[in-house]
Design a protein around this motif. Structure first.
Motif, PDB file in Angstrom:
ATOM      1  N   VAL A   1       0.826  -1.196   0.000  1.00  0.00           N
ATOM      2  CA  VAL A   1       0.000   0.000   0.000  1.00  0.00           C
ATOM      3  C   VAL A   1       0.867   1.256   0.000  1.00  0.00           C
ATOM      4  O   VAL A   1       0.690   2.155  -0.794  1.00  0.00           O
ATOM      5  CB  VAL A   1      -0.948   0.011   1.217  1.00  0.00           C
ATOM      6  CG1 VAL A   1      -1.571   1.394   1.371  1.00  0.00           C
ATOM      7  CG2 VAL A   1      -2.027  -1.052   1.046  1.00  0.00           C
ATOM      8  N   SER A   2       1.836   1.260   0.923  1.00  0.00           N
ATOM      9  CA  SER A   2       2.623   2.488   1.008  1.00  0.00           C
ATOM     10  C   SER A   2       3.414   2.680  -0.286  1.00  0.00           C
ATOM     11  O   SER A   2       3.692   3.795  -0.711  1.00  0.00           O
ATOM     12  CB  SER A   2       3.553   2.435   2.213  1.00  0.00           C
ATOM     13  OG  SER A   2       4.620   1.561   1.955  1.00  0.00           O
ATOM     14  N   ASN A   3       3.755   1.557  -0.923  1.00  0.00           N
ATOM     15  CA  ASN A   3       4.411   1.651  -2.202  1.00  0.00           C
ATOM     16  C   ASN A   3       3.514   2.353  -3.208  1.00  0.00           C
ATOM     17  O   ASN A   3       3.917   3.294  -3.880  1.00  0.00           O
ATOM     18  CB  ASN A   3       4.712   0.235  -2.714  1.00  0.00           C
ATOM     19  CG  ASN A   3       6.188   0.123  -3.076  1.00  0.00           C
ATOM     20  OD1 ASN A   3       6.780   1.140  -3.431  1.00  0.00           O
ATOM     21  ND2 ASN A   3       6.747  -1.058  -2.980  1.00  0.00           N
ATOM     22  N   ARG A   4       2.297   1.844  -3.249  1.00  0.00           N
ATOM     23  CA  ARG A   4       1.315   2.442  -4.145  1.00  0.00           C
ATOM     24  C   ARG A   4       1.106   3.902  -3.834  1.00  0.00           C
ATOM     25  O   ARG A   4       1.136   4.760  -4.699  1.00  0.00           O
ATOM     26  CB  ARG A   4      -0.028   1.718  -3.989  1.00  0.00           C
ATOM     27  CG  ARG A   4      -0.170   0.592  -4.975  1.00  0.00           C
ATOM     28  CD  ARG A   4      -1.633   0.386  -5.294  1.00  0.00           C
ATOM     29  NE  ARG A   4      -1.840  -0.991  -5.734  1.00  0.00           N
ATOM     30  CZ  ARG A   4      -3.015  -1.576  -5.792  1.00  0.00           C
ATOM     31  NH1 ARG A   4      -4.095  -0.914  -5.409  1.00  0.00           N
ATOM     32  NH2 ARG A   4      -3.126  -2.798  -6.222  1.00  0.00           N
ATOM     33  N   ALA A   5       0.896   4.112  -2.548  1.00  0.00           N
ATOM     34  CA  ALA A   5       0.647   5.490  -2.129  1.00  0.00           C
ATOM     35  C   ALA A   5       1.825   6.369  -2.505  1.00  0.00           C
ATOM     36  O   ALA A   5       1.660   7.486  -2.992  1.00  0.00           O
ATOM     37  CB  ALA A   5       0.414   5.539  -0.620  1.00  0.00           C
ATOM     38  N   ALA A   6       3.023   5.803  -2.295  1.00  0.00           N
ATOM     39  CA  ALA A   6       4.213   6.591  -2.615  1.00  0.00           C
ATOM     40  C   ALA A   6       4.242   6.912  -4.094  1.00  0.00           C
ATOM     41  O   ALA A   6       4.501   8.054  -4.497  1.00  0.00           O
ATOM     42  CB  ALA A   6       5.462   5.800  -2.219  1.00  0.00           C
ATOM     43  N   ARG A   7       3.950   5.896  -4.904  1.00  0.00           N
ATOM     44  CA  ARG A   7       3.991   6.148  -6.336  1.00  0.00           C
ATOM     45  C   ARG A   7       2.930   7.147  -6.757  1.00  0.00           C
ATOM     46  O   ARG A   7       3.153   8.008  -7.598  1.00  0.00           O
ATOM     47  CB  ARG A   7       3.846   4.839  -7.095  1.00  0.00           C
ATOM     48  CG  ARG A   7       5.242   4.204  -7.314  1.00  0.00           C
ATOM     49  CD  ARG A   7       5.206   3.220  -8.422  1.00  0.00           C
ATOM     50  NE  ARG A   7       4.445   2.046  -7.990  1.00  0.00           N
ATOM     51  CZ  ARG A   7       3.995   1.119  -8.834  1.00  0.00           C
ATOM     52  NH1 ARG A   7       4.237   1.242 -10.119  1.00  0.00           N
ATOM     53  NH2 ARG A   7       3.314   0.100  -8.385  1.00  0.00           N
ATOM     54  N   ALA A   8       1.764   7.005  -6.139  1.00  0.00           N
ATOM     55  CA  ALA A   8       0.696   7.950  -6.433  1.00  0.00           C
ATOM     56  C   ALA A   8       1.144   9.361  -6.070  1.00  0.00           C
ATOM     57  O   ALA A   8       0.944  10.316  -6.837  1.00  0.00           O
ATOM     58  CB  ALA A   8      -0.563   7.585  -5.667  1.00  0.00           C
ATOM     59  N   ALA A   9       1.787   9.462  -4.907  1.00  0.00           N
ATOM     60  CA  ALA A   9       2.235  10.784  -4.469  1.00  0.00           C
ATOM     61  C   ALA A   9       3.283  11.337  -5.426  1.00  0.00           C
ATOM     62  O   ALA A   9       3.265  12.519  -5.787  1.00  0.00           O
ATOM     63  CB  ALA A   9       2.804  10.693  -3.065  1.00  0.00           C
ATOM     64  N   GLU A  10       4.181  10.461  -5.865  1.00  0.00           N
ATOM     65  CA  GLU A  10       5.183  10.896  -6.824  1.00  0.00           C
ATOM     66  C   GLU A  10       4.529  11.413  -8.091  1.00  0.00           C
ATOM     67  O   GLU A  10       4.895  12.448  -8.635  1.00  0.00           O
ATOM     68  CB  GLU A  10       6.084   9.718  -7.184  1.00  0.00           C
ATOM     69  CG  GLU A  10       7.442   9.734  -6.502  1.00  0.00           C
ATOM     70  CD  GLU A  10       8.180   8.435  -6.736  1.00  0.00           C
ATOM     71  OE1 GLU A  10       8.328   8.048  -7.919  1.00  0.00           O
ATOM     72  OE2 GLU A  10       8.564   7.789  -5.739  1.00  0.00           O
ATOM     73  N   ARG A  11       3.578  10.622  -8.563  1.00  0.00           N
ATOM     74  CA  ARG A  11       2.862  11.026  -9.775  1.00  0.00           C
ATOM     75  C   ARG A  11       2.227  12.391  -9.579  1.00  0.00           C
ATOM     76  O   ARG A  11       2.348  13.280 -10.406  1.00  0.00           O
ATOM     77  CB  ARG A  11       1.751  10.017 -10.064  1.00  0.00           C
ATOM     78  CG  ARG A  11       2.220   8.815 -10.811  1.00  0.00           C
ATOM     79  CD  ARG A  11       1.016   8.087 -11.382  1.00  0.00           C
ATOM     80  NE  ARG A  11       1.358   7.432 -12.610  1.00  0.00           N
ATOM     81  CZ  ARG A  11       1.920   6.234 -12.688  1.00  0.00           C
ATOM     82  NH1 ARG A  11       2.189   5.576 -11.594  1.00  0.00           N
ATOM     83  NH2 ARG A  11       2.216   5.721 -13.861  1.00  0.00           N
ATOM     84  N   ARG A  12       1.536  12.505  -8.459  1.00  0.00           N
ATOM     85  CA  ARG A  12       0.860  13.763  -8.182  1.00  0.00           C
ATOM     86  C   ARG A  12       1.855  14.905  -8.165  1.00  0.00           C
ATOM     87  O   ARG A  12       1.629  15.976  -8.750  1.00  0.00           O
ATOM     88  CB  ARG A  12       0.144  13.668  -6.832  1.00  0.00           C
ATOM     89  CG  ARG A  12      -0.766  14.836  -6.534  1.00  0.00           C
ATOM     90  CD  ARG A  12      -1.345  14.719  -5.121  1.00  0.00           C
ATOM     91  NE  ARG A  12      -1.817  16.010  -4.661  1.00  0.00           N
ATOM     92  CZ  ARG A  12      -3.042  16.463  -4.866  1.00  0.00           C
ATOM     93  NH1 ARG A  12      -3.908  15.733  -5.538  1.00  0.00           N
ATOM     94  NH2 ARG A  12      -3.403  17.656  -4.437  1.00  0.00           N
ATOM     95  N   ALA A  13       2.998  14.657  -7.533  1.00  0.00           N
ATOM     96  CA  ALA A  13       4.021  15.702  -7.464  1.00  0.00           C
ATOM     97  C   ALA A  13       4.520  16.052  -8.865  1.00  0.00           C
ATOM     98  O   ALA A  13       4.721  17.230  -9.205  1.00  0.00           O
ATOM     99  CB  ALA A  13       5.179  15.239  -6.589  1.00  0.00           C
TER     100      ALA A  13
END
Lengths: 231, 231, 231, 231
Positions: free
Chosen positions: A31-43
């Motif tokens: 999950v945190s991986n996903r979340a991290a990637r999502a956050a990266e994308r968003r950034a």
DNA sequence: AATGAATGAGCCTTCATTCAT
DNA sequence: CATGAATGAAGGCTCATTCAT
């Protein structure tokens, strides 16, 4: 490219709001991986959008270009933002908030008022004038009338606070006898004006005539505080 | 609305270029009638376009709306301007030129430098700050980067001239002992900065906090010339 | 420019239909003057329109360009033609009729059939292939499907007559023993085909490969009449 | 309607370039499904555009109509073609290339030259004259001058090759004594001319007078090879 | 969640046609 | 009659937004 650090900085901000589930280690990692990637994308989107909006203005910016620059598909943008308008509005918030946060965490007010203001000006010089953040100011000036919420936000978070802070400093300067002109406290805008002009000048007229913003600000402070005895 | 005078002024400018044939009164009347009507239409388009561009920015302005507001058909615009871009570029010229012309025809330099500058500021206050002309300045700041020709023109016709004129006044003030800060001559921008800030403030933040531009400019001049003894 | 003669020729045709009032000499002169000028104008329009239509095709031709080329105002065209479509249709008639008239007034059929046909081919070579009239043929091929009336007219006035004339000549040639292939009379198109191909080739492929139309037509006639004994 | 086969043929051509992944059947199905749909759409657009261009000519054809006929939205066309002009240019290529390919894969040259040419003519009769492909020839004749790239392509791929092939056959015929007229080798256009005339005739004048193209071509070959003894 | 093909409303621009002068 | 400014319908092209995969 000087983008990476900025992107990372923004990403960390974006991540700040995310939830941290306490499930199994595996799931958590996933999950945190996903979340991290999502956050990266968003950034990445935020970063790219900022660049495009600054370069072309709101109306002339294409979501296609933002997506390409951010390395995501066009549809992905809509997973993070409702539409172009609200993306723009959020963007300004996202980019400005950390700046305000940092400025608010000011160094303790030691030394003369002039020293304080010079420290301020030095920061501004380095971090705003002639940088993308300076262009952001111009962008807000440009789009403000069409985005009242942006103008509101900018006034509330930056302008009114900045004016208040400057006023406090001016009053301190007057109290300490560093500043003679008492009415200046009523118009902190005067203190800030040359800095703003420098920002705009860099965006529009460097080509025609370069401007030594640092020296100009020094002269301006001389005007307010009286000429500095060269130490 | 402040439109009527502006429109009339522009119309008269547009008319200026028309020929005045000495033939029969009839023909003359007819011709000047046509020419006058054409000039009026053109002025109406200029007027309308200015309003729309100021309100929405270049990209978001629709020619349809300009036409509607000007009371002409869409096609008529193309009888006067090549396309949207060159219309925008010409517009800035059309509106700015008479202003420059008027300012160039300055009052004879009598009285103290401070008086001169105050006269100047008074004019600026009345004719620019908080008027459509002020909005035009904001528009140029906003669109300048995407319209280099506009920025060029504005720099050449307004900024460089204004800076030069201010510098001359400052030097006179220094020579006469009215101004103490000698370095000011190197940065006439400082003299102008609060006025520009006032222009932008009126466009963006009046809603949030009104600004007494006149008083602010007075304080600024006090800073430069020393406090005025109240006569 | 080779336009003048053509224009004059057409003008005289156009004038043919005009009325000749018998009033006072003055009035008559005035009127015929006017009529003459009108006819000239009309001829100029026809000329210009032909050129434009040939160059750009019907849809891509602008009345503005026709007017400019003809030296008249756009509105004037509407004094002579109902609209663009009927202008095109009339045009083809106007230009083709005199050609047909001239060809109908054939030289008396003396000499061998081959001589006759060679005279014909020579004419065609000189007056059609590689000239504006050849382009007109291509124009009709191009626009025929969209202008049935034009195709009809062209078939009736040019094609069917030409086919009939050719058939008569072929039958004469067969009767006289000059032509062996009896079935040729059923397909006069075969006789004409290389000439048409030459017309099209000149319009489309000269750039890529020049074509000696005269020589080709000679070879074709050799094929039909047998090789000519060099006299 | 003769559209179905053509559409299918084109679709298969379009599909030819797609990749055939060996991954999971699912993914493959999905991908090829998408690719197939895209190819179908593209084929439908090509088909529809061809029809419209043939019917109305380039300038008078509306992309709206093409889209409607192809059953796609207007914007979809721009996913496959840059703009109207390049769509037209590509279209000609797309439709002509497979024809050329097929013709290049000729049957082995057995039998008399006359047989070969008759086979050729038979093909042409069936596949070009009176079909949409014939109309395409007329379209190229019509628009060629305004689309040099189209004329170039057509000359390079079709005309020059066809001429060369015909010339080879004619020379073979002369060498074998089937053809008497030696100069014919210099103008293969003569051999082809009646076929081209038949194409154009079908487009323009069938209404007025039907033309038995097959019989005409037979007569023309009799002219060249001498009358055939009825076997 | 991510993708990107597809959509279609919307806008700039052209040009045939009209009509007041 | 002649003019050409004015009109506005029409068409090419773009791009924010959606949605099946």
């Amino acid at each position: 490219m000087t983008k990476k650090p900025a992107r990372a900085a923004i990403a960390s901000v974006a991540r700040a709001g995310s939830h941290a589930p306490e499930a199994g280690a595996d799931a958590e990692a996933r999950v945190s991986n996903r979340a991290a990637r999502a956050a990266e994308r968003r950034a990445a989107i935020v970063e790219a959008a900022m660049d495009e909006f600054i370069t072309r203005g709101f109306a002339a910016t294409r979501l296609d270009d933002i997506a390409k620059r951010a390395g995501v598909a066009k549809g992905t943008i809509y997973l993070h933002f409702k539409d172009k308008e609200s993306m723009f509005e959020e963007l300004v918030r996202i980019v400005i908030v950390p700046v305000v946060t940092r400025l608010t965490a000011l160094p303790p007010p030691v030394g003369s008022v002039r020293d304080l203001i010079e420290a301020f000006a030095g920061n501004f010089l380095k971090e705003v004038i002639g940088t993308r953040r300076g262009d952001l100011v111009r962008l807000i000036v440009a789009e403000g009338p069409r985005f009242p919420s942006v103008a509101d936000f900018y006034y509330r978070e930056v302008v009114s606070r900045g004016i208040a802070a400057m006023r406090a400093l001016i009053e301190l300067g007057i109290a300490r006898g560093e500043i003679r002109e008492k009415d200046l406290a009523r118009y902190p805008q005067i203190l800030v004006a040359p800095a703003m002009i420098a920002v705009i000048w860099q965006s529009l007229f460097v080509r025609h005539a370069p401007l030594d913003a640092q020296d100009m600000l020094r002269v301006h402070l001389d005007l307010i505080f009286g000429e500095r005895r060269t130490t």
